[in-house]
Design a protein around this motif. Structure first.
Motif, PDB file in Angstrom:
ATOM      1  N   LEU A   1      37.705 -11.199 -18.568  1.00 56.87           N
ATOM      2  CA  LEU A   1      36.800 -10.741 -19.618  1.00 56.87           C
ATOM      3  C   LEU A   1      35.364 -11.210 -19.384  1.00 56.87           C
ATOM      4  N   GLN A   2      35.235 -12.480 -19.041  1.00 53.29           N
ATOM      5  CA  GLN A   2      33.903 -13.088 -19.074  1.00 53.29           C
ATOM      6  C   GLN A   2      33.168 -13.023 -17.742  1.00 53.29           C
ATOM      7  N   VAL A   3      33.917 -12.887 -16.675  1.00 54.80           N
ATOM      8  CA  VAL A   3      33.255 -12.878 -15.375  1.00 54.80           C
ATOM      9  C   VAL A   3      33.331 -11.479 -14.757  1.00 54.80           C
TER      10      VAL A   3
ATOM     11  N   SER B   1      32.216  -8.751 -17.622  1.00 56.35           N
ATOM     12  CA  SER B   1      31.221  -9.260 -18.572  1.00 56.35           C
ATOM     13  C   SER B   1      30.154  -8.235 -18.925  1.00 56.35           C
TER      14      SER B   1
ATOM     15  N   TYR C   1      31.066  -5.701 -21.540  1.00 58.94           N
ATOM     16  CA  TYR C   1      31.113  -6.234 -22.902  1.00 58.94           C
ATOM     17  C   TYR C   1      29.731  -6.600 -23.415  1.00 58.94           C
ATOM     18  N   LEU C   2      28.873  -7.006 -22.502  1.00 56.73           N
ATOM     19  CA  LEU C   2      27.487  -7.289 -22.901  1.00 56.73           C
ATOM     20  C   LEU C   2      26.825  -5.999 -23.403  1.00 56.73           C
TER      21      LEU C   2
ATOM     22  N   ILE D   1      34.622  -8.111 -27.261  1.00 60.87           N
ATOM     23  CA  ILE D   1      33.200  -7.964 -26.950  1.00 60.87           C
ATOM     24  C   ILE D   1      32.513  -9.330 -26.994  1.00 60.87           C
TER      25      ILE D   1
ATOM     26  N   ILE E   1      33.858 -12.335 -26.536  1.00 60.26           N
ATOM     27  CA  ILE E   1      34.272 -13.174 -25.405  1.00 60.26           C
ATOM     28  C   ILE E   1      33.623 -12.671 -24.118  1.00 60.26           C
ATOM     29  N   GLY E   2      33.790 -11.357 -23.869  1.00 61.83           N
ATOM     30  CA  GLY E   2      33.299 -10.786 -22.615  1.00 61.83           C
ATOM     31  C   GLY E   2      31.794 -10.927 -22.459  1.00 61.83           C
ATOM     32  N   SER E   3      31.073 -10.722 -23.570  1.00 59.75           N
ATOM     33  CA  SER E   3      29.623 -10.765 -23.462  1.00 59.75           C
ATOM     34  C   SER E   3      29.102 -12.181 -23.256  1.00 59.75           C
TER      35      SER E   3
ATOM     36  N   GLY F   1      29.955 -14.113 -20.821  1.00 59.04           N
ATOM     37  CA  GLY F   1      29.697 -14.296 -19.390  1.00 59.04           C
ATOM     38  C   GLY F   1      30.042 -15.705 -18.903  1.00 59.04           C
ATOM     39  N   TRP F   2      29.394 -16.119 -17.829  1.00 56.28           N
ATOM     40  CA  TRP F   2      29.667 -17.442 -17.241  1.00 56.28           C
ATOM     41  C   TRP F   2      29.272 -18.573 -18.182  1.00 56.28           C
TER      42      TRP F   2
ATOM     43  N   PHE G   1      32.392 -18.728 -20.009  1.00 47.69           N
ATOM     44  CA  PHE G   1      33.642 -19.039 -19.316  1.00 47.69           C
ATOM     45  C   PHE G   1      33.743 -20.544 -19.038  1.00 47.69           C
TER      46      PHE G   1
END
Lengths: 637, 371
Positions: free
Chosen positions: A31-33, A36, A39-40, B233, B235-237, B239-240, B274
């Motif tokens: 999800l986050q990497v 990302s 989702y951003l 959204i 969580i995903g947004s 990023g690192w 993350f």
């Protein structure tokens, strides 16, 4: 041994913990990497909106710089459908509360409830829908304060039009309203939103592109309730231009006053008076009565008000000056006069005899005079021998029957040539004035008659057409414009209402320039003869009631019969069997160098020379500042 | 017996760190995002959470200093208390957020099932930890099951599916750690496999809906799966590295709901990315591993099963909550221990850790210093 067994279990538990957290960890990595950016984007789509910034609409002044319309602050309440609560009960609670504050129903067909409005106007989840405009200031503040309780509800300041001299100028300035569904696509291509107000009639409509300006836009950050939290970037709007009209409201008010009085005397319910500068086509005054208050339309007219206006049989919302179609009667005689002279049907010296009645032989039994159709002059005794000038002055029907349709050996113009000149003088097509709803009028032809009624064209039809009856239909403005052609010596101008366009800083963007539609293919001498006829009308003709000689006036009277059915489907006639008549009067002055041309129309107003004339006279008194005579002779003999 | 020398810092330090993160996250996810900004005094949820953490810390230290055998000895009373608390809750509680698990005590609502869960760990440890009971036969296993079943049913009747699930998981975990035979577990598993399809139709409508939305998250963006999408959204947004403390747009602009309770982890992920999420998980992992280690080195089977039970309970709740946030599991209302806003959950979690601390302080000396 047992100890080892349970230690093994603890080890297995550790493995489960590691696996569990690893699953979560990989999912978060994904999800986050890995995803990302996607989702951003989604988060940005949540919070950024592109919103239009309304451009201030231009205002309107009269010729003298008097302010006629101003923008006043108002509040409108919008719903952003996508920001409403998802839960249907919560949503119902929001509607309920909003409906109470706005004093409108939630679910109702008439008047429209919130549910119905949303259903009709929702375009997309984040395009706001206007639920109410002209919201009471107090209610607007409560809604603003309670925005946490009313997710999806937005209050916006929304300027509204306030018209000064509202009823005096309503037919000219018009009013604003919602975009009609049929025109929505057209407007949207021009950058409008479905909820925008646009000019729907009058100058507001025809000058929409000039007045509206260009919307700006801003990128804003909103919260989940759709409220603006921050402005990221903005592009300012371009304010609309302002207009100066050709109308002087002081004169307009005088014209309205004299028309109103003249209508009262004549017992007429609908009346029109227009004045124009024949040298340029500038409209100096245009009054259509009854009128209405166009402020009623600012921010949406109430159903009751609209029904009352719309169902009034006098049709106050209609500008009869440009939309009313009537037989022009004798005022139309300038057309066969010009045509006959130019076509050589008559000359300055040609005389024709009027014996009061003209018997048009039956075309199949030309020798049986008992079958002949009688055509009468308004003067039963007849006018005797007349030339074209005196025929105009006396408004002799018999002269113009013969000029138009011919008689015995004398061959007339015929309907084709008569129609050609009528169209040349602007009949049968809209004048192109900056007003909406202009009617074209009707110049009949034999072909038209065959197509419409399946009947041939008779000489009698030409006779009647020559005196502005039968099928000829004109708007008061068309008749005025045709008269202006005589006044100015042969140029048909497009009538105009906007004298100047200025930008927000007051710089002149454009100024009225005369816009000739066409030059008449008529020699100046021939026009001069018709002018003389109109002058004689006042000095020794049908306008004998004229009272002042301070300014030399030329005129033409008209009394146009019209047919109207009563509720039983019978023709309305008076006790002598005469049809009701509209009273007409056209005039220009000063005779030598005309600067004003006018038309007066009184619906069901009787004799033009008796009832329309005083109105015209008082208009010119006002225009030239000529005092009223000592003794009031308003009613006349 | 409270000894600083034997004090288990590896329970204490991660616990305090997690609770501190919790207070900070409640502040960020809720208080900052309010239209008027953070509220003063005890209206402020973060300050309340801090107060709960203080109370929890005191209870932790008291529980740590008490011999855990006190709880073991009174297990009958504890069990009766659990049943009584659940019955009282069921009888008089107000339904809030569709669940009746909350007992309204004026200003605070209290969730007695949270406390019941801790006591059930003790009850189960006592039932399965008696040395003389051989787990070769199914007796103790069945007895423990019969003790747990009424609590699960009562919690389920409060429409608190999450807590009912937790109770079942704790039972399975303790039974497992107690050394139940595989064949007994297999029998239970087969039983469950036949009951679950039948149970599907017994589930409340909202639960089935949640499962659907879990399986097809993008299916209905404006409907009930709204919050699941918004959580993804968030969580995903992140990023690192995240958007920074108090800078999460999803939470600050209120797009994410229940952001200070069940979905607080999404806010954490949005604001700390993350890397932050991995560090938080690491903290939980350290704590859970330490609890398992305490179980291994416990003086007796009771201590072992208590510490193991606390470890299972903590892990299960953390895992389920994170999995819900990341849409690995369907939504069941469960807070993230010591992070989500809520006094009942925070204080009882610290109480449970206090009992585990007590077990740790009374552990047997290592057989071999090298082990």
């Amino acid at each position: 041994m047992g100890d080892l067994y349970v230690r093994l279990r603890a080890l297995l538990l550790r493995i489960v913990v590691v696996i569990g957290f690893a699953i979560v960890g990989f999912r978060l990595w994904d999800l986050q990497v890995v995803s990302s950016e996607q989702y951003l984007d989604a988060a940005d789509r949540n919070r950024y909106r592109l919103m239009p910034i309304e451009a201030p609409r231009g205002v309107i002044y009269d010729r003298m710089g008097r302010l006629l319309v101003r923008n006043v602050p108002g509040f409108a309440v919008y719903i952003v459908p996508g920001d409403l609560p998802r839960d249907s009960e919560e949503r119902a609670a929001v509607f309920e509360r909003l409906a109470n504050l706005l004093e409108m129903p939630v679910d109702s067909e008439t008047p429209r409830g919130i549910e119905q409005i949303l259903q009709e106007r929702t375009i997309g989840p984040y395009l706001r829908v206007r639920v109410a405009s002209q919201v009471d200031r107090h209610a607007a503040f409560i809604i603003e304060e309670d925005h946490l309780e009313l997710p999806g509800v937005v209050v916006m300041a929304e300027p509204q039009r306030h018209y000064y001299d509202a009823s005096l100028m309503a037919h000219i300035i018009g009013y604003m309203g919602r975009i009609s569904p049929e025109r929505l696509d057209d407007y949207r291509q021009r950058g409008y939103q479905p909820d925008d107000s646009v000019g729907v009639s009058g100058i507001e409509r025809t000058q929409e592109a000039v007045l509206a300006g260009i919307k700006g836009q801003k990128h804003i950050e909103v919260n989940v309730f759709g409220r603006e939290m921050a402005v990221i970037a903005s592009e300012p709007p371009e304010p609309g231009h302002s207009l100066y009209l050709t109308i002087d409201t002081e004169f307009q008010a005088q014209v309205e006053d004299v028309l109103r009085k003249g209508m009262a005397v004549a017992g007429s319910e609908i009346g029109v008076a227009i004045a124009m500068d024949p040298r340029t086509g500038e409209i100096l005054s245009m009054v259509s009565l009854p009128t209405f208050d166009n402020n009623l339309f600012s921010g949406g007219i109430s159903i009751d008000d609209f029904v009352a206006l719309n169902e009034d049989p006098r049709r106050p919302l209609v500008n009869h000056a440009v939309s009313g179609l009537y037989p022009p009667g004798s005022t139309f005689k300038i057309v066969p006069a010009v045509a006959a002279l130019q076509e050589g049907v008559v000359h300055a010296g040609t005389t024709l005899e009027c014996r009061g009645t003209l018997l048009l032989p039956n075309r199949f039994f030309p020798n049986d005079m008992s079958l002949a159709q009688p055509f009468r002059c308004w003067r039963r005794a007849g006018h005797g021998h007349l030339n074209v000038v005196t025929a105009i002055a006396q408004s002799c029907n018999i002269f113009f029957y013969q000029v138009g349709g011919g008689f015995m050996e004398f061959s007339g113009l015929g309907i084709a040539r008569l129609g050609e000149y009528a169209r040349m003088m602007g009949f049968g097509e809209p004048t192109g004035i900056e007003l909406s709803g202009e009617a074209a009028g009707l110049v009949p032809s034999d072909r038209w008659k065959r197509q419409t009624f399946g009947e041939s064209w008779y000489t009698g039809d030409t006779y009647n057409s020559s005196i502005g009856q039968s099928f000829v239909l004109s708007t008061p403005l068309q008749l005025l414009n045709a008269t202006a052609v005589i006044a100015n010596g042969g140029t048909l101008y497009r009538p105009q209402l906007v004298s100047q366009v200025v930008d927000i800083q007051g710089n002149v963007v454009s100024t009225l320039t005369p816009d000739p539609i066409r030059e008449m293919a008529v020699s100046p001498e021939n026009i001069e003869l018709v002018r003389r006829g109109m002058r004689q009308t006042v000095t020794s003709g049908t306008a004998w009631r004229w009272t002042f000689e301070d300014v030399a006036v030329a005129a033409k009277t008209g009394t146009a019969e019209y047919t109207k059915l009563d509720e039983h489907g019978q023709l309305i006639m008076d006790q002598h069997g005469y049809l009701p008549t509209h009273a007409w009067f056209t005039a220009f002055a000063p005779y030598d160098d005309p600067e004003i041309v006018l038309v007066v129309f009184l619906d069901d107003g009787g004799e033009g020379s008796q009832y329309a004339l005083p109105v015209a006279e008082n208009m010119l008194r006002a225009y030239f500042d000529i005092p009223q005579p000592e003794t009031e002779t308003e009613l006349g003999p | 017996m409270f000894s600083l020398r034997r004090f288990d810092w590896l329970i204490f330090i991660p616990m305090v760190a997690i609770a501190a993160i919790g207070v900070a996250m409640v502040y960020s996810a809720f208080e900052i995002s309010l239209p008027g900004g953070p509220r003063p005094g005890l209206e402020n949820f973060a300050l309340r959470q801090l107060l709960f953490a203080g109370i929890g810390l005191v209870i932790y230290l008291v529980a740590a200093s008490l011999d855990y055998h006190v709880w073991i000895a009174s297990f009958r009373w504890l069990y009766l208390l659990v049943i009584a608390m659940l019955l009282v809750t069921l009888a008089i509680a107000d339904p809030t957020f569709g669940t009746r698990a909350w007992l309204n005590l004026g200003i605070f609502g209290i969730q007695l099932s949270e406390l019941g869960r801790i006591f059930m760990i003790v009850v189960l440890a006592r039932t399965l930890g008696v040395e003389s009971h051989r787990l070769e036969n199914a007796g103790p296993f069945l007895i423990s099951g019969m003790l747990v079943a009424p609590t699960i049913i009562l919690i389920y009747l409060q429409v608190d599916f999450g807590m009912a699930l937790m109770m079942g998981t704790i039972w399975l975990g303790i039974v497992f750690l107690a050394g139940v035979r595989w064949r007994h577990l297999a029998t239970i598993a087969m039983g469950a496999a036949t009951i679950i399809p039948l149970g599907w139709f017994q589930l409340e409508e909202y639960m089935r809906g949640r499962v659907y939305h879990f399986l097809y998250p993008g299916h209905d963006p404006s409907g009930a799966s709204y919050n699941v999408n918004q959580a993804l959204i968030s969580i995903g947004s992140g990023g690192w590295w995240g958007k920074g403390f108090g800078q999460g747009t999803q939470s600050q602009l209120h797009f994410l709901r229940v952001r200070h309770t069940d979905f607080i982890f999404s806010v954490f992920c949005e604001e700390f990315g993350f890397i932050g999420a991995m560090l938080l998980i690491l903290l939980f992992a350290v704590l859970i591993f330490r609890l398992i280690r305490v179980a291994d080195s416990a003086r007796d089977r009771y201590g072992r099963l208590i510490a193991g039970g606390v470890a299972v309970s903590l892990f299960a709740q953390v895992f389920i909550n994170l999995a819900i946030n990341a849409n690995i599991l369907p939504v069941t209302g469960l807070p993230l221990p010591m992070i989500s806003y809520g006094g009942s959950s925070l204080i009882t979690s610290m109480f449970a850790l206090g009992i585990a601390q007590s077990v740790s302080q009374r552990r047997k000396p290592p057989d071999n210093p090298l082990l």
